[in-house]
Design a protein around this motif. Structure first.
Motif, mmCIF file in Angstrom:
data_model
loop_
_atom_site.group_PDB
_atom_site.id
_atom_site.type_symbol
_atom_site.label_atom_id
_atom_site.label_comp_id
_atom_site.label_asym_id
_atom_site.label_seq_id
_atom_site.Cartn_x
_atom_site.Cartn_y
_atom_site.Cartn_z
ATOM 1 N N ALA A 1 0.834 -1.208 0.000
ATOM 2 C CA ALA A 1 0.000 0.000 0.000
ATOM 3 C C ALA A 1 0.866 1.255 0.000
ATOM 4 O O ALA A 1 0.590 2.219 -0.728
ATOM 5 N N ALA A 2 1.935 1.252 0.800
ATOM 6 C CA ALA A 2 2.836 2.410 0.848
ATOM 7 C C ALA A 2 3.528 2.612 -0.495
ATOM 8 O O ALA A 2 3.653 3.747 -0.974
ATOM 9 N N HIS B 1 2.414 1.768 -3.409
ATOM 10 C CA HIS B 1 1.404 2.284 -4.344
ATOM 11 C C HIS B 1 1.187 3.785 -4.116
ATOM 12 O O HIS B 1 1.127 4.568 -5.074
ATOM 13 N N GLU B 2 1.089 4.183 -2.856
ATOM 14 C CA GLU B 2 0.876 5.597 -2.557
ATOM 15 C C GLU B 2 2.094 6.444 -2.940
ATOM 16 O O GLU B 2 1.945 7.576 -3.410
ATOM 17 N N THR C 1 1.875 6.960 -6.590
ATOM 18 C CA THR C 1 0.783 7.883 -6.895
ATOM 19 C C THR C 1 1.235 9.335 -6.807
ATOM 20 O O THR C 1 0.821 10.175 -7.606
ATOM 21 N N VAL C 2 2.128 9.640 -5.854
ATOM 22 C CA VAL C 2 2.604 11.026 -5.703
ATOM 23 C C VAL C 2 3.925 11.257 -6.421
ATOM 24 O O VAL C 2 4.544 12.311 -6.270
#
Length: 99
Positions: free
Chosen positions: A71-72, A74-75, A78-79
């Protein structure tokens, strides 16, 4: 910015016929991640339930940790802070370089 958070982890264990199963639940307040782990006692080994508990629980928490890392990652992507593709370096390792 200063922040303080508290995340809750619950680990449930069950054992039957030499097999211990664990479920770890990480509750961040905004999401829940659920991991599973299993440990089986070798029939030739002495049955020490606490060892099965420790192995199954650690495997369940490792499953949660992998989900949290995914999840980290992916985030981060994303940024624009993570690699767009390719292998990701292991997060827990000694450097391959020598001093």
């Amino acid at each position: 910015m200063t922040r303080t958070l508290e995340w809750q982890v619950r680990v449930g264990l069950s054992e039957e016929d030499g097999t211990t199963r664990a479920e770890a639940v990480l509750d961040t307040g905004s999401e829940k991640l659920i991991g599973h782990g299993v440990a089986r006692c070798n029939p030739q080994d002495v049955d020490v339930p606490v060892i099965g508990d420790e192995l199954a629980a650690s495997r369940a928490m490792k499953d949660v940790a992998a989900q949290l890392m995914k999840a980290a990652d992916h985030e981060l992507e994303t940024v624009g802070a993570g690699p767009a593709s390719g292998p990701v370096a292991p997060p827990y390792a000694w450097s391959d370089t020598t001093a």
